[in-house]
Design a protein around this motif. Structure first.
Motif, PDB file in Angstrom:
ATOM      1  N   ARG A  83       0.816  -1.220   0.000  1.00  0.00           N
ATOM      2  CA  ARG A  83       0.000   0.000   0.000  1.00  0.00           C
ATOM      3  C   ARG A  83       0.848   1.267   0.000  1.00  0.00           C
ATOM      4  NH1 ARG A  83      -5.450  -0.464   1.170  1.00  0.00           N
ATOM      5  NH2 ARG A  83      -6.148  -2.542   1.839  1.00  0.00           N
ATOM      6  N   LYS A  84       1.817   1.365   0.914  1.00  0.00           N
ATOM      7  CA  LYS A  84       2.586   2.598   1.048  1.00  0.00           C
ATOM      8  C   LYS A  84       3.539   2.811  -0.117  1.00  0.00           C
ATOM      9  CE  LYS A  84       2.393   2.869   6.102  1.00  0.00           C
ATOM     10  NZ  LYS A  84       3.177   2.829   7.374  1.00  0.00           N
ATOM     11  N   ALA A  85       4.179   1.742  -0.580  1.00  0.00           N
ATOM     12  CA  ALA A  85       5.143   1.878  -1.677  1.00  0.00           C
ATOM     13  C   ALA A  85       4.458   2.054  -3.026  1.00  0.00           C
ATOM     14  CB  ALA A  85       6.054   0.653  -1.707  1.00  0.00           C
ATOM     15  N   GLY A  86       3.240   1.511  -3.151  1.00  0.00           N
ATOM     16  CA  GLY A  86       2.554   1.579  -4.431  1.00  0.00           C
ATOM     17  C   GLY A  86       3.208   0.714  -5.486  1.00  0.00           C
ATOM     18  N   LEU A  87       3.879  -0.359  -5.062  1.00  0.00           N
ATOM     19  CA  LEU A  87       4.608  -1.246  -5.961  1.00  0.00           C
ATOM     20  C   LEU A  87       4.325  -2.705  -5.610  1.00  0.00           C
ATOM     21  CD1 LEU A  87       8.133   0.459  -5.769  1.00  0.00           C
ATOM     22  CD2 LEU A  87       6.536   0.636  -7.691  1.00  0.00           C
ATOM     23  N   TRP A  88       4.590  -3.584  -6.575  1.00  0.00           N
ATOM     24  CA  TRP A  88       4.573  -5.018  -6.299  1.00  0.00           C
ATOM     25  C   TRP A  88       5.951  -5.409  -5.783  1.00  0.00           C
ATOM     26  CZ3 TRP A  88       0.373  -8.095  -6.283  1.00  0.00           C
ATOM     27  CH2 TRP A  88      -0.776  -7.625  -6.932  1.00  0.00           C
ATOM     28  N   LEU A  89       5.977  -6.001  -4.590  1.00  0.00           N
ATOM     29  CA  LEU A  89       7.229  -6.296  -3.886  1.00  0.00           C
ATOM     30  C   LEU A  89       7.175  -7.711  -3.306  1.00  0.00           C
ATOM     31  CD1 LEU A  89       7.233  -3.158  -1.530  1.00  0.00           C
ATOM     32  CD2 LEU A  89       8.404  -3.311  -3.733  1.00  0.00           C
ATOM     33  N   PRO A  90       8.313  -8.235  -2.861  1.00  0.00           N
ATOM     34  CA  PRO A  90       8.266  -9.389  -1.962  1.00  0.00           C
ATOM     35  C   PRO A  90       7.716  -8.924  -0.608  1.00  0.00           C
ATOM     36  CG  PRO A  90      10.454  -9.103  -2.936  1.00  0.00           C
ATOM     37  CD  PRO A  90       9.688  -7.845  -3.206  1.00  0.00           C
ATOM     38  N   ALA A  91       7.222  -9.851   0.173  1.00  0.00           N
ATOM     39  CA  ALA A  91       6.823  -9.523   1.541  1.00  0.00           C
ATOM     40  C   ALA A  91       8.084  -9.291   2.381  1.00  0.00           C
ATOM     41  CB  ALA A  91       5.980 -10.658   2.118  1.00  0.00           C
ATOM     42  N   GLY A  92       7.883  -8.718   3.569  1.00  0.00           N
ATOM     43  CA  GLY A  92       9.035  -8.486   4.439  1.00  0.00           C
ATOM     44  C   GLY A  92       8.770  -7.386   5.436  1.00  0.00           C
ATOM     45  N   GLY A  93       9.807  -7.004   6.163  1.00  0.00           N
ATOM     46  CA  GLY A  93       9.637  -5.961   7.161  1.00  0.00           C
ATOM     47  C   GLY A  93      10.962  -5.525   7.748  1.00  0.00           C
ATOM     48  N   HIS A  94      10.892  -4.517   8.597  1.00  0.00           N
ATOM     49  CA  HIS A  94      12.090  -3.956   9.212  1.00  0.00           C
ATOM     50  C   HIS A  94      12.623  -4.871  10.308  1.00  0.00           C
ATOM     51  CE1 HIS A  94      10.207  -0.437   7.313  1.00  0.00           C
ATOM     52  NE2 HIS A  94      11.443  -0.009   7.184  1.00  0.00           N
ATOM     53  N   VAL A  95      13.938  -4.962  10.374  1.00  0.00           N
ATOM     54  CA  VAL A  95      14.595  -5.743  11.413  1.00  0.00           C
ATOM     55  C   VAL A  95      14.569  -4.930  12.705  1.00  0.00           C
ATOM     56  CG1 VAL A  95      16.720  -6.922  12.081  1.00  0.00           C
ATOM     57  CG2 VAL A  95      16.081  -6.787   9.653  1.00  0.00           C
ATOM     58  N   GLU A  96      14.069  -5.549  13.763  1.00  0.00           N
ATOM     59  CA  GLU A  96      14.004  -4.874  15.062  1.00  0.00           C
ATOM     60  C   GLU A  96      15.401  -4.792  15.685  1.00  0.00           C
ATOM     61  OE1 GLU A  96      11.395  -3.449  16.255  1.00  0.00           O
ATOM     62  OE2 GLU A  96       9.915  -4.200  14.816  1.00  0.00           O
ATOM     63  N   PRO A  97      15.629  -3.838  16.600  1.00  0.00           N
ATOM     64  CA  PRO A  97      16.941  -3.720  17.242  1.00  0.00           C
ATOM     65  C   PRO A  97      17.448  -5.040  17.815  1.00  0.00           C
ATOM     66  CG  PRO A  97      15.625  -1.803  17.773  1.00  0.00           C
ATOM     67  CD  PRO A  97      14.710  -2.753  17.023  1.00  0.00           C
ATOM     68  N   ASP A  98      18.647  -5.411  17.390  1.00  0.00           N
ATOM     69  CA  ASP A  98      19.342  -6.624  17.823  1.00  0.00           C
ATOM     70  C   ASP A  98      18.631  -7.919  17.433  1.00  0.00           C
ATOM     71  OD1 ASP A  98      21.469  -5.190  19.008  1.00  0.00           O
ATOM     72  OD2 ASP A  98      20.248  -4.837  20.787  1.00  0.00           O
ATOM     73  N   GLU A  99      17.678  -7.846  16.516  1.00  0.00           N
ATOM     74  CA  GLU A  99      16.984  -9.041  16.042  1.00  0.00           C
ATOM     75  C   GLU A  99      17.796  -9.665  14.900  1.00  0.00           C
ATOM     76  OE1 GLU A  99      12.375 -10.028  14.955  1.00  0.00           O
ATOM     77  OE2 GLU A  99      13.259  -8.322  13.913  1.00  0.00           O
ATOM     78  N   ASP A 100      17.921 -10.981  14.908  1.00  0.00           N
ATOM     79  CA  ASP A 100      18.558 -11.650  13.785  1.00  0.00           C
ATOM     80  C   ASP A 100      17.649 -11.494  12.558  1.00  0.00           C
ATOM     81  OD1 ASP A 100      20.799 -13.899  13.161  1.00  0.00           O
ATOM     82  OD2 ASP A 100      18.971 -14.295  12.027  1.00  0.00           O
ATOM     83  N   PRO A 101      18.203 -11.168  11.399  1.00  0.00           N
ATOM     84  CA  PRO A 101      17.356 -10.953  10.222  1.00  0.00           C
ATOM     85  C   PRO A 101      16.501 -12.160   9.841  1.00  0.00           C
ATOM     86  CG  PRO A 101      19.516  -9.996   9.847  1.00  0.00           C
ATOM     87  CD  PRO A 101      19.604 -10.778  11.133  1.00  0.00           C
ATOM     88  N   TRP A 102      16.982 -13.376  10.119  1.00  0.00           N
ATOM     89  CA  TRP A 102      16.143 -14.551   9.845  1.00  0.00           C
ATOM     90  C   TRP A 102      14.953 -14.576  10.799  1.00  0.00           C
ATOM     91  CZ3 TRP A 102      14.479 -17.864   6.511  1.00  0.00           C
ATOM     92  CH2 TRP A 102      13.782 -18.996   6.934  1.00  0.00           C
ATOM     93  N   ALA A 103      15.151 -14.154  12.047  1.00  0.00           N
ATOM     94  CA  ALA A 103      14.033 -14.076  12.986  1.00  0.00           C
ATOM     95  C   ALA A 103      12.992 -13.073  12.495  1.00  0.00           C
ATOM     96  CB  ALA A 103      14.540 -13.689  14.376  1.00  0.00           C
ATOM     97  N   THR A 104      13.447 -12.026  11.831  1.00  0.00           N
ATOM     98  CA  THR A 104      12.513 -11.063  11.223  1.00  0.00           C
ATOM     99  C   THR A 104      11.662 -11.759  10.172  1.00  0.00           C
ATOM    100  OG1 THR A 104      14.166  -9.321  11.526  1.00  0.00           O
ATOM    101  CG2 THR A 104      12.322  -8.835  10.058  1.00  0.00           C
ATOM    102  N   VAL A 105      12.308 -12.581   9.347  1.00  0.00           N
ATOM    103  CA  VAL A 105      11.573 -13.327   8.312  1.00  0.00           C
ATOM    104  C   VAL A 105      10.513 -14.215   8.948  1.00  0.00           C
ATOM    105  CG1 VAL A 105      11.784 -15.092   6.520  1.00  0.00           C
ATOM    106  CG2 VAL A 105      13.507 -13.282   6.683  1.00  0.00           C
TER     107      VAL A 105
END
Length: 205
Positions: A83-105
């Motif tokens: 919605r915000k980007a107005g584009l077709w993208l992969p899903a995903g999100g911001h990595v929280e402080p000190d969170e492992d990026p795989w845990a974000t996934v």
């Protein structure tokens, strides 16, 4: 000791060292990804804040985990209409402080698609691709995005986060590459070429 180790301002920062390890293991697809990997490495190792602490743009450059969901049986991948980007993208999100990026996934996959994150053998629980991208619209900032690859049966995805996405759709590699770059993440074509090459290489092996 690698050159990245020398750049670390806080050697005891395990989360920063972990992200440097992940970035350093990515094989660049082309000169642009090589440049982005170098930019990301210097940014992470240089001691700058790397996690978003306030929406939408503090700090102005921060870490994101994308995940591209593949249905290997039907040879398709999932894109979401953000919605915000107005584009077709992969899903995903911001990595929280000190969170492992795989845990974000794992977290975002459950929140956005209501499924368990199952890593593809293409890269396992490590990022396959990296991009550094200036966002569009309100709160413009720079996303340093780690792209992961997941496996799922398309029939298992029966709902999605309608607050984040207008729609979702399954598309083939050819459909992605035939789509105008203007309506996609600006690196989606490059990612698809890299993914196609990795699949072909895996089949040969």
């Amino acid at each position: 000791m690698t050159s990245a180790d020398h750049l670390l301002t806080a050697p005891d920062d395990q989360s920063r060292a972990r992200i440097l390890e992940l970035v350093g293991a990515i094989e660049p697809w082309d000169d642009l990804e090589r440049t982005h990997l170098d930019t990301a490495t210097r940014w992470i190792a240089g001691g700058a804040p790397i996690y978003r602490v306030r929406k939408p743009d503090v700090p102005a450059m921060h870490l994101v985990s994308y995940f591209v969901v593949l249905d290997g049986t039907h040879g398709r991948l999932l894109l979401v209409a953000h919605r915000k980007a107005g584009l077709w993208l992969p899903a995903g999100g911001h990595v929280e402080p000190d969170e492992d990026p795989w845990a974000t996934v794992v977290r975002e996959c459950q929140e956005e698609l209501a499924i368990e994150a199952v890593a593809s053998p293409i890269a396992g629980e490590r990022p396959f691709f990296l991009t550094v991208t200036r966002t569009r619209g309100h709160g413009t900032h720079t996303d340093v995005s780690l792209w992961y690859v997941l496996n799922a049966d398309a029939r298992a995805i029966t709902s999605y986060d309608r607050g984040e996405f207008d729609a979702i759709r399954w598309v083939t590699d050819d459909q992605v590459l035939g789509e105008s770059a203007e309506v996609l993440d600006p690196h989606m074509h490059r990612f698809t070429h890299k993914l196609r090459h990795a699949r072909a290489k895996g089949q040969q092996g």
